[in-house]
Design an enzyme around this catalytic site. Structure first.
Site, PDB file in Angstrom:
ATOM      1  CD1 TRP A 101      -2.146  -2.331   1.344  1.00 46.09           C
ATOM      2  CD2 TRP A 101      -3.086  -0.970  -0.158  1.00 46.09           C
ATOM      3  NE1 TRP A 101      -3.184  -3.007   0.746  1.00 46.09           N
ATOM      4  CE2 TRP A 101      -3.780  -2.210  -0.175  1.00 46.09           C
ATOM      5  CE3 TRP A 101      -3.505   0.027  -1.036  1.00 46.09           C
ATOM      6  CZ2 TRP A 101      -4.859  -2.459  -1.022  1.00 46.09           C
ATOM      7  CZ3 TRP A 101      -4.579  -0.200  -1.880  1.00 46.09           C
ATOM      8  CH2 TRP A 101      -5.250  -1.438  -1.869  1.00 46.09           C
ATOM      9  CG  ASP A 172      -3.758   4.347   3.484  1.00 47.31           C
ATOM     10  OD1 ASP A 172      -4.893   4.290   4.003  1.00 47.31           O
ATOM     11  OD2 ASP A 172      -3.412   3.627   2.525  1.00 47.31           O
ATOM     12  CE  LYS A 196      -8.695  -2.349   3.915  1.00 41.62           C
ATOM     13  NZ  LYS A 196      -8.613  -3.442   2.944  1.00 41.62           N
TER      14      LYS A 196
END
Lengths: 360, 360
Positions: A101, A172, A196
């Site tokens: 990521w 993030d 999530k």
């Protein structure tokens, strides 16, 4: 029959939230309409969005000098929007690379013409580590320092908040959003996709310090222009209304279960029990250095990969789903976000123990 | 108790679709999980998205040389993405301006550095008209011609598809998407937000001819890079999964009611009945030239604006909601999208007739 769903995202949601959403899906608040059908500019939905923002501020402890934005496009959209909002073309932006990521964020920032400086890179450990505090230097002229507090794929989580001095810290939080209490004032920008810990896919939640709202490029797309969106209460255009509604329900659920301090303790305990079970066995292995182990995403491998398929099939049959690891890592991955109850982790450990006993 | 909801968007959805979504919101297809909770890369959701795309292709009649993309950010996001995908900075893009949504598209394109040429502008009529066919000339070097087939606010709809010769025609179908059969081959790009005729807010559906996929700027954000998204089946990142699921249910509902030919006939008949009631009265007025009247959004004013509040309060009490006109137009607006049944229009006409009889 509900299962324990270990998906990395979209992921398990709190059952009381789903039940409420189902019960009022054809008639919301006695309006004779679904929340899916009402105008985002009507007073009922404006109140719903304001309630979600207020709940987010309470739960996360967001100071008054930060704005909370509800934007479309998820975290990947913000990978593009962040340099557009914070850095002119050619300006330096600093990054810590702890996995896939991080790399995606770097790639998109480079595409927007910033000068990428990677101040720490954990590729040498195959992304099983985070850098030691103080082991990297952030250029003083960097527009921001970006990092990924939790890497969903590698299962690596920072045990600390990096120090960037006066450079705005951008994080993030997609896969660890509101998983525990944090000190928002350490950050310039917190962002992440909701799918999530905080609801359905399609919503990015961006928390930005107000003094950073004046740095956008003139050509930033309007729906990602943080200042414009802050001035429009995130409703320049039609926002993802159902995602905002569910976010509000989930935030109230977090409050009803004791808020972020209690959530953090439960998440810590769930993770520690699962790591303890893995470490106590020669049959299961987690590759991550102990201090950087994620509370949210726990990858593990079996001593004999030939048993992977049997492990997964047996887990499915036992109501433990989506345990297959990411294709880039292999093995298994148990994602245990806020909505995964203690009993789900217990059931997984029991299954793992029994599988090892009968098959190892 | 359900009402007839005349909201301009998000808007009324088919009740059978809402009931199915509610019934399976905690257990989708016997999986023990909600569709909100499953991975977009799992086989069940991949099949769900593929089914939605196939249904869209069948219902809309999309030829094989067009790609169908499911993107985040709605039509306003595409206002930025279209020039990024089709026109280099400084290149000419042509626009027809028929109202507020045209103007927003123009503003965002200008922000992306294209040379905006407005080939037809209906501001002189206060946006109550569309240009006559053949009354405008599109520069042969234009990267595309953009127009808005239906203006939600003004209630103005093109009664024809503009001829752009070899210039790709780009159309914002947000408020008239799949309201009737169209000839997709006339267009280079069809796009729109889903939240009027096709589901919840948060999803843009983009239909693009394949030969236009090679024109993107190098810095187009990845989530709006049509070619990248076409190559990734719209799943470069986590898509708005619930919106795609509901889109599929709505498309199957359209098929179950006879497809777009039948839908178009019903929509035409609904609109004609309401316009006839307005025109038969001196008390109600619609300002749009007859040939350009929208089938979807029907604004009307009362002879005495002092009665507006009473009209709206009485309508609410009669279960006819969200009839207040847009603030820029005033009066009333009845949005009668695909999911508004004939009975809803009948109930509105009956209420209008009775209100005029007792209050005029």
């Amino acid at each position: 029959m509900r299962v324990y769903n270990f998906s990395a995202g979209p992921a398990q949601l709190p059952l009381p939230v789903l039940k409420q959403a189902a019960a009022e899906l054809t008639d919301w608040q006695g309006s004779g309409m679904s929340v899916l059908e009402v105008s985002h500019r009507g007073k009922d939905f404006v109140a719903c969005a304001a309630d979600a923002e207020a709940a987010f501020r309470r739960v996360a402890g967001v100071p008054d000098n930060y704005r909370v934005l509800f934007l479309a496009g998820g975290a990947t959209g913000q990978f593009s929007a962040i340099p557009m909002n914070l850095a002119a073309p050619g300006a330096t932006a600093a990054f810590i690379n702890t996995g896939q990521w991080s790399k995606k964020a770097i790639k998109e920032a480079a595409r927007q013409g910033v000068n990428v400086v990677t101040v720490a890179d954990e590729s040498a450990s195959s992304y099983t580590t985070t850098p030691e505090p103080g082991s990297f230097t952030v250029p003083a002229d960097a527009a921001y320092l970006h990092y990924t507090p939790n890497e969903t794929i590698g299962g690596v989580e920072f045990p600390y908040v990096p120090d960037a001095d006066d450079v705005p810290l951008v994080a993030d939080f997609s896969s660890t959003y509101l998983s525990r209490a944090i000190d928002v004032e350490r950050f310039g920008v917190i962002y992440g996709g909701a799918q999530k810990n905080l609801g359905p896919a399609g919503l990015a939640i961006v928390v930005v310090r107000e003094d950073l709202l004046d740095r956008a490029r003139p050509d930033v797309p309007a729906i990602w222009d943080w200042k414009v969106m802050a001035g429009a209460d995130s409703m320049l255009n039609t926002p993802p209304t159902f995602s905002i509604y569910l976010l509000g329900l989930i935030l109230h659920w977090i409050e009803s279960t004791g808020g972020l301090e209690a959530m953090g303790e439960r998440n810590r305990a769930k993770a520690e029990r699962l790591y303890a079970a893995i470490d106590a066995s020669d049959f299961y292995t987690n590759p991550v250095e102990p201090r950087s182990r994620s509370w949210m995403n726990i990858p593990f491998t079996l001593a004999d990969p030939a048993l992977d398929a049997d492990f997964l099939a047996g887990a499915d049959a036992a109501g433990l789903t989506n345990l297959k690891g990411h294709r880039s890592v292999g093995g298994m991955r148990a994602s245990i976000y806020n909505a995964m109850p203690d009993d789900g982790v217990t059931a997984l450990i029991d299954y793992m123990t029994e599988f090892e006993r009968t098959r190892a």
